[in-house]
Scaffold this active site. Structure first.
Site, PDB file in Angstrom:
ATOM      1  N   ASP A  20       4.113  -5.981  11.780  1.00 32.98           N
ATOM      2  CA  ASP A  20       2.903  -4.976  11.477  1.00 32.98           C
ATOM      3  C   ASP A  20       3.097  -3.572  11.909  1.00 32.98           C
ATOM      4  OD1 ASP A  20      -0.214  -6.425  10.495  1.00 32.98           O
ATOM      5  OD2 ASP A  20       0.118  -4.159  11.164  1.00 32.98           O
ATOM      6  N   GLY A  38      -3.697  -3.138  10.629  1.00 36.13           N
ATOM      7  CA  GLY A  38      -3.895  -4.356  11.280  1.00 36.13           C
ATOM      8  C   GLY A  38      -4.322  -3.931  13.051  1.00 36.13           C
ATOM      9  N   LEU A  91       2.368 -10.053   3.345  1.00 34.08           N
ATOM     10  CA  LEU A  91       0.927  -9.603   3.373  1.00 34.08           C
ATOM     11  C   LEU A  91       0.957  -8.269   3.659  1.00 34.08           C
ATOM     12  CD1 LEU A  91       0.842 -12.835   4.110  1.00 34.08           C
ATOM     13  CD2 LEU A  91      -1.535 -12.264   4.507  1.00 34.08           C
ATOM     14  N   THR A  99       3.653   2.403   0.142  1.00 38.71           N
ATOM     15  CA  THR A  99       3.639   1.142   0.747  1.00 38.71           C
ATOM     16  C   THR A  99       3.556  -0.213  -0.024  1.00 38.71           C
ATOM     17  OG1 THR A  99       2.173   2.136   2.368  1.00 38.71           O
ATOM     18  CG2 THR A  99       2.267  -0.384   2.790  1.00 38.71           C
ATOM     19  N   TYR A 124      -3.966   0.907  -6.941  1.00 39.59           N
ATOM     20  CA  TYR A 124      -3.561  -0.173  -6.268  1.00 39.59           C
ATOM     21  C   TYR A 124      -3.374  -1.205  -7.054  1.00 39.59           C
ATOM     22  CZ  TYR A 124      -4.854  -4.384  -3.491  1.00 39.59           C
ATOM     23  OH  TYR A 124      -4.594  -5.379  -2.676  1.00 39.59           O
ATOM     24  N   LYS A 142       0.062  -3.391  -7.324  1.00 40.92           N
ATOM     25  CA  LYS A 142       0.174  -4.957  -7.118  1.00 40.92           C
ATOM     26  C   LYS A 142       0.694  -5.622  -8.438  1.00 40.92           C
ATOM     27  CE  LYS A 142      -1.201  -5.457  -3.174  1.00 40.92           C
ATOM     28  NZ  LYS A 142      -0.367  -6.147  -2.085  1.00 40.92           N
TER      29      LYS A 142
END
Ligand code: UDP
Length: 323
Positions: free
Chosen positions: A31, A36, A76, A95, A149, A153
């Site tokens: 992470d 996080g 994740l 990312t 986004y 995805k």
């Protein structure tokens, strides 16, 4: 089993790590702590089967080492949260796409089974509910960052399915529908922690738009159970699954319910989307998953009702002093 969880210090990742450690697995979390938090995994640090690696998944050399050493991967790590996505659109796209590309490329070198987290956002503005995995998708214009986004995805899904088809890599794609529970924070936009924090602090509860948009909220432990069961299922490989609940509520009713459950005197105020997010912001009006496919594959049905979810989140925020 040796498990690698990318984004394991995040809200869902930390619950997954805790569950897998409880089953006796060895868990490595990678992470970069962009969203996080150390608090999420604080309780896991003393477990001898737990390893934390503080770095980005874009560090390919490191991912090579970590993936070679693991048996299974839960991917994740991603930029999430509507507010964050609009504030940092470049970070979101790179990312989410480059990160997944690195993971798939290296997982493929070592033939490691990988579950990729996607999102109900990929259905876009489609209003024909419930959403089935093979339904068409309806995206907004590219001038609105929100849709980057959903598209990032969707590219992750295409990539995952392509690695499966072209190289036989065991890939499973899941679309999560508004996962909530303890440890989720409101600062990136998620509605339940925001409303609970506002209600407990006696601040205005901010309903965006007219509040008639609806969502179905899923408790994090239902999601974790589904992820682990899918990972164990051979039938799930190469497939896409919705993970969600079908208990639908409008956002205005959600605000009222949270106000009443917390006994708060907070006013409920409607705020135009253009003020809350960006000019021309498009919301999804309804978002209900079909859960037939995942039910048939692993017997999934959500165990927690919205009332139980809200009680748990309210208790959590009360236990940490409302913030
Ligand atoms: N929302 C709201 N007030 C807030 C945060 C969110 O009314 O303070 C609304 C948001 O516009 C959306 C719904 O709540 O219609 C769910 O938002 P969230 O960001 O949690 O998830 P989304 O389903 O949009 O990904």
């Amino acid at each position: 089993m040796r498990i690698l969880i990318t984004g394991g210090a995040g809200f869902i990742g930390s619950h997954l790590a805790e569950h897998l450690l409880g089953k006796g697995d060895h868990v490595t979390v990678v992470d970069d702590f962009s969203t996080g938090r150390m608090e999420n995994i604080h309780g896991l640090m003393s477990n001898p089967r737990f390893t934390l690696v503080r770095d980005t998944i874009l560090n390919e050399k490191l991912m090579h080492i970590l993936i070679e050493k693991c048996d299974l991967i839960y991917h994740l790590a991603a930029a999430v949260g509507v507010k964050l996505i609009i504030e940092k659109p470049v970070h979101t796209i790179s990312t989410n796409i480059a990160g997944t590309e690195v993971m798939l490329d290296i997982a493929n070198k070592f033939n490691r089974k990988i579950i990729i987290m996607s999102s109900s956002e990929v259905y876009g503005k489609n209003v024909r509910v419930p959403f089935c995995e093979n339904d068409d998708r309806l995206m907004g214009a590219t001038i609105y960052s929100r849709w980057s986004y959903a598209c990032s995805k969707a590219i992750d899904e295409f990539l995952g399915l392509a690695y499966h088809r072209q190289y036989g890599l065991p890939v499973i794609i899941v679309r999560l529908f508004n996962t909530v529970g303890p440890r989720q924070v409101g600062q990136y936009g998620m509605v339940i922690p925001r409303f609970v924090q506002q209600a407990l602090a006696g601040e205005t509860i901010t309903v965006y738009g007219d509040g008639m948009q609806s969502r179905c909220f899923t408790y994090v432990s239902d999601v974790v159970g589904a992820l682990v069961a899918l990972m164990q299922s051979d039938k799930a490989v190469g497939e896409v699954f919705n993970i969600g609940s079908q208990e639908e509520i409008t956002i205005i009713d959600l605000a009222r319910k949270i106000k009443s459950k917390t006994g708060s005197s907070s006013p409920i105020e409607k705020i135009p989307y253009s003020q809350a997010y960006e000019k021309g912001f498009d919301d999804m009006l309804r978002r209900v998953p079909s859960i037939e496919k995942i039910h048939n594959a692993i017997g999934y049905t959500p165990k927690y009702s919205l009332d139980q979810i809200l009680d748990s989140v309210i208790d959590y925020y009360r236990s940490i002093g409302g913030r």
